[in-house]
Design a protein around this motif. Structure first.
Motif, PDB file in Angstrom:
ATOM      1  N   ASN A  84      42.369  51.792  50.218  1.00 56.45           N
ATOM      2  CA  ASN A  84      42.798  52.991  49.510  1.00 56.45           C
ATOM      3  C   ASN A  84      41.758  54.104  49.715  1.00 56.45           C
ATOM      4  N   LYS A  85      42.184  55.193  50.343  1.00 61.96           N
ATOM      5  CA  LYS A  85      41.336  56.381  50.540  1.00 61.96           C
ATOM      6  C   LYS A  85      40.012  56.050  51.229  1.00 61.96           C
ATOM      7  N   GLN A  86      40.100  55.494  52.402  1.00 63.39           N
ATOM      8  CA  GLN A  86      38.979  55.229  53.295  1.00 63.39           C
ATOM      9  C   GLN A  86      38.130  54.008  52.935  1.00 63.39           C
ATOM     10  N   SER A  87      38.251  53.515  51.735  1.00 64.03           N
ATOM     11  CA  SER A  87      37.460  52.340  51.364  1.00 64.03           C
ATOM     12  C   SER A  87      38.362  51.134  51.120  1.00 64.03           C
ATOM     13  N   VAL A  88      37.775  49.971  51.268  1.00 66.48           N
ATOM     14  CA  VAL A  88      38.494  48.719  51.063  1.00 66.48           C
ATOM     15  C   VAL A  88      37.827  47.960  49.922  1.00 66.48           C
ATOM     16  N   LYS A  89      38.591  47.670  48.896  1.00 63.55           N
ATOM     17  CA  LYS A  89      38.080  46.869  47.784  1.00 63.55           C
ATOM     18  C   LYS A  89      38.389  45.402  48.056  1.00 63.55           C
ATOM     19  N   ILE A  90      37.385  44.578  47.864  1.00 59.06           N
ATOM     20  CA  ILE A  90      37.510  43.152  48.172  1.00 59.06           C
ATOM     21  C   ILE A  90      37.474  42.372  46.864  1.00 59.06           C
ATOM     22  N   TYR A  91      38.503  41.542  46.656  1.00 57.38           N
ATOM     23  CA  TYR A  91      38.615  40.731  45.439  1.00 57.38           C
ATOM     24  C   TYR A  91      38.573  39.252  45.810  1.00 57.38           C
ATOM     25  N   SER A  92      37.920  38.465  44.973  1.00 51.35           N
ATOM     26  CA  SER A  92      37.899  37.018  45.180  1.00 51.35           C
ATOM     27  C   SER A  92      37.752  36.319  43.833  1.00 51.35           C
ATOM     28  N   GLY A  93      38.506  35.266  43.636  1.00 52.34           N
ATOM     29  CA  GLY A  93      38.478  34.551  42.355  1.00 52.34           C
ATOM     30  C   GLY A  93      39.333  35.242  41.315  1.00 52.34           C
ATOM     31  N   VAL A  94      39.565  34.562  40.220  1.00 49.03           N
ATOM     32  CA  VAL A  94      40.358  35.130  39.128  1.00 49.03           C
ATOM     33  C   VAL A  94      39.557  35.058  37.834  1.00 49.03           C
ATOM     34  N   GLN A  95      39.865  35.952  36.941  1.00 49.40           N
ATOM     35  CA  GLN A  95      39.157  36.044  35.673  1.00 49.40           C
ATOM     36  C   GLN A  95      39.564  34.887  34.771  1.00 49.40           C
ATOM     37  N   GLN A  96      38.560  34.265  34.123  1.00 50.19           N
ATOM     38  CA  GLN A  96      38.808  33.084  33.300  1.00 50.19           C
ATOM     39  C   GLN A  96      39.394  33.420  31.926  1.00 50.19           C
ATOM     40  N   ALA A  97      39.098  34.605  31.420  1.00 51.68           N
ATOM     41  CA  ALA A  97      39.584  34.995  30.090  1.00 51.68           C
ATOM     42  C   ALA A  97      39.698  36.508  30.033  1.00 51.68           C
ATOM     43  N   ASP A  98      40.447  37.015  29.063  1.00 50.07           N
ATOM     44  CA  ASP A  98      40.517  38.460  28.860  1.00 50.07           C
ATOM     45  C   ASP A  98      39.121  39.021  28.628  1.00 50.07           C
ATOM     46  N   GLY A  99      38.911  40.271  29.069  1.00 49.00           N
ATOM     47  CA  GLY A  99      37.645  40.932  28.811  1.00 49.00           C
ATOM     48  C   GLY A  99      37.435  41.174  27.332  1.00 49.00           C
ATOM     49  N   LEU A 100      36.251  41.657  26.987  1.00 45.90           N
ATOM     50  CA  LEU A 100      35.888  41.821  25.586  1.00 45.90           C
ATOM     51  C   LEU A 100      36.870  42.715  24.833  1.00 45.90           C
ATOM     52  N   LEU A 101      37.196  43.878  25.395  1.00 42.34           N
ATOM     53  CA  LEU A 101      38.084  44.816  24.700  1.00 42.34           C
ATOM     54  C   LEU A 101      39.534  44.318  24.655  1.00 42.34           C
ATOM     55  N   PRO A 102      40.109  43.840  25.784  1.00 40.44           N
ATOM     56  CA  PRO A 102      41.456  43.274  25.693  1.00 40.44           C
ATOM     57  C   PRO A 102      41.533  42.070  24.753  1.00 40.44           C
ATOM     58  N   MET A 103      40.433  41.264  24.694  1.00 44.14           N
ATOM     59  CA  MET A 103      40.437  40.120  23.787  1.00 44.14           C
ATOM     60  C   MET A 103      40.467  40.573  22.337  1.00 44.14           C
ATOM     61  N   ALA A 104      39.729  41.635  22.025  1.00 44.12           N
ATOM     62  CA  ALA A 104      39.755  42.171  20.663  1.00 44.12           C
ATOM     63  C   ALA A 104      41.170  42.631  20.304  1.00 44.12           C
TER      64      ALA A 104
END
Length: 479
Positions: A84-104
């Motif tokens: 996206n727009k000249q850069s490539v974001k690289i993702y690996s693995g999945v999140q084990q739990a909701d983040g702090l704010l979504p968990m709240a």
């Protein structure tokens, strides 16, 4: 005090681990710890398109969505490239739990609001039991036995009937009903507590017996096993019952010794032997059923008994309608009053639940819990513990912290090793035979604003450990 220190230790250690990881380049971004959702891919790097391998560049440019996924072995994680727009974001693995704010947020929307609904309904039913006199009659019947287990509770006290209903609901796997009954029991016991900030002996005994989670019908576990195409989804039913029963007896003996309860009472031993006999008899009956018969039995028994309790309450209240007249109220108005009390209880416990869940979310997403879990598995494997057992340990380790998290590990174990493998079955036993200790402490003690839980946490964790050891032994015996 112990729970407060433990809660603080989770926060401080997790935050320190995250900051160290960020400055040592272990993490590229820690935004997922605060704002990410469970199951979402984790951003590990961002590069210009020209800096990634040519083959990946070509695949990205050919894709309509400008994405490319590198598939890896089943035991490792895929790598996702998003251009996206000249850069490539690289993702690996999945999140084990909701983040702090979504968990709240989710602790309110997905947990507390449904819990408030259950509390409102069952507290309304319990108010009918109180005004109609049913709870008083039940307390009188059970007082002789409860006087031995809870010597500080006065004869015929209403808390006896609430605890009985809580134990019965847990026994039948009715979590939605068990919690309202348990909270009502804690509030009733709090009325007898001279030091309102400090847990009483009766409250500690009740909490530890509740945490042992004696279960007769593990309906949810059977359902998960059926969804994973187990040959006999109900084959873990007997091991689950035995493991949870041993945990309950252990909780009673350990807390009883701490509180100097008289175990030589003839009536107490008679009730205990009667309970053991009833469970053994029921197990023998279930064992005579074929697969379809077991599935039918487990699917309907809990529901039928819950409807029977509700039906009995309404009929008994109608027969004793004059008692409502004496209190200048009606059955429906009484139900509404009880439901309103349940609503207030749900609002009161929200901060306690939210505070504990966000701490656990931070611990899991920081990666610290995974390191601890792997370290424990490594130690056990080098002590000669079979790999099938160490493969199941993440469920046992996470169970006191998060029911949803341990459930995810259980399902993963069944999918990775097979639902009929030893690891898959043992994971189910671990999930069924223990309680979410930290959540339960936050909810139950939070409902009565107790700050000093004394030795409750240590005792409940010890019971969890006994259930883990028993689960391994029972699984080894059966499978």
């Amino acid at each position: 005090m112990v729970l407060s220190r433990f809660w603080l230790a989770i926060f401080v250690s997790s935050i320190a681990f995250i900051i160290i990881g960020l400055f040592t380049n272990k993490y590229y971004s820690i935004d997922y710890v605060l704002n990410g959702k469970q199951g979402e891919p984790i951003l590990i790097a961002e590069k210009y398109l020209k800096d990634i391998p040519q083959a990946v560049q070509d695949s990205i440019l050919k894709s309509k969505e400008n994405t490319f996924t590198v598939k890896t072995a089943k035991t490792t994680t895929d790598t996702l490239y998003v251009y996206n727009k000249q850069s490539v974001k690289i993702y690996s693995g999945v999140q084990q739990a909701d983040g702090l704010l979504p968990m709240a947020k989710s602790s309110l929307l997905d947990l507390i609001i449904p819990l408030i609904a259950y509390l409102a309904f069952f507290c309304g039913i319990m108010e009918l039991l109180i005004i109609s006199g049913a709870s008083e009659k039940l307390a009188k019947k059970l007082s002789p036995m409860f006087a031995k287990v809870f010597p500080t509770i006065p004869k015929n006290h209403e808390s006896i009937s609430y605890m009985t209903l809580n134990f019965a609901a847990n026994f039948l796997g009715l979590d939605s009903a068990a919690t309202p009954f348990g909270l009502k029991a804690m509030q009733s016991l709090q009325e007898l507590n001279d030091d309102k900030d400090r847990a009483s002996d009766a409250q500690i005994m009740f909490m530890c017996l509740h945490a042992a989670g004696l279960t007769l019908i593990p309906t949810s576990i059977i359902g998960y096993r059926a969804a994973e195409n187990a040959a006999n989804p109900a084959d873990v039913m007997l091991p689950c019952i035995i493991t949870s029963f041993v945990g309950t007896i252990a909780a009673f003996l350990l807390v009883g010794m701490k509180q100097r309860i008289n175990f030589k009472s003839v009536s107490l031993l008679a009730v205990l032997m009667g309970l053991i006999g009833a469970i053994i008899g029921l197990l023998f009956y279930v064992n005579t059923l074929d697969l379809i018969g077991k599935n039918y039995f487990t699917a309907n028994l809990s529901g039928v008994l819950l409807l029977a309790i509700i039906g009995f309450t309404l009929i008994f209240s109608f027969v004793n309608e004059k008692k409502f007249t004496e209190h200048k109220t009606t059955m429906f108005d009484t139900f509404v009053v009880g439901a309103n009390n349940g609503l207030k209880t749900g609002v009161m416990i929200f901060p306690y639940v939210m505070g504990m869940l966000v701490a656990i979310s931070l611990l899991r997403n920081s990666g610290l819990f995974e390191i601890i879990s792997q370290g424990i598995s490594f130690i056990f494997s080098h002590l000669g513990v079979a790999k099938e057992i160490t493969d199941s340990l993440p469920v046992a380790i996470l169970r006191p912290f998060s029911s949803g998290g341990s459930r995810g590990f259980m399902i993963d174990a069944m999918r990775t090793f097979g639902p009929d493998s030893f690891a898959g079955r043992l994971s189910c036993i671990f999930q069924c035979s223990a309680e979410t200790t930290f959540y339960v402490i936050a909810v139950y003690f939070g409902s009565v604003s107790i700050k000093n839980t004394r030795y409750t946490l240590g005792m409940m964790l010890l019971v969890d450990l006994i259930c883990v050891i028993t689960g391994v032994l029972v699984a080894s015996w059966f499978f």
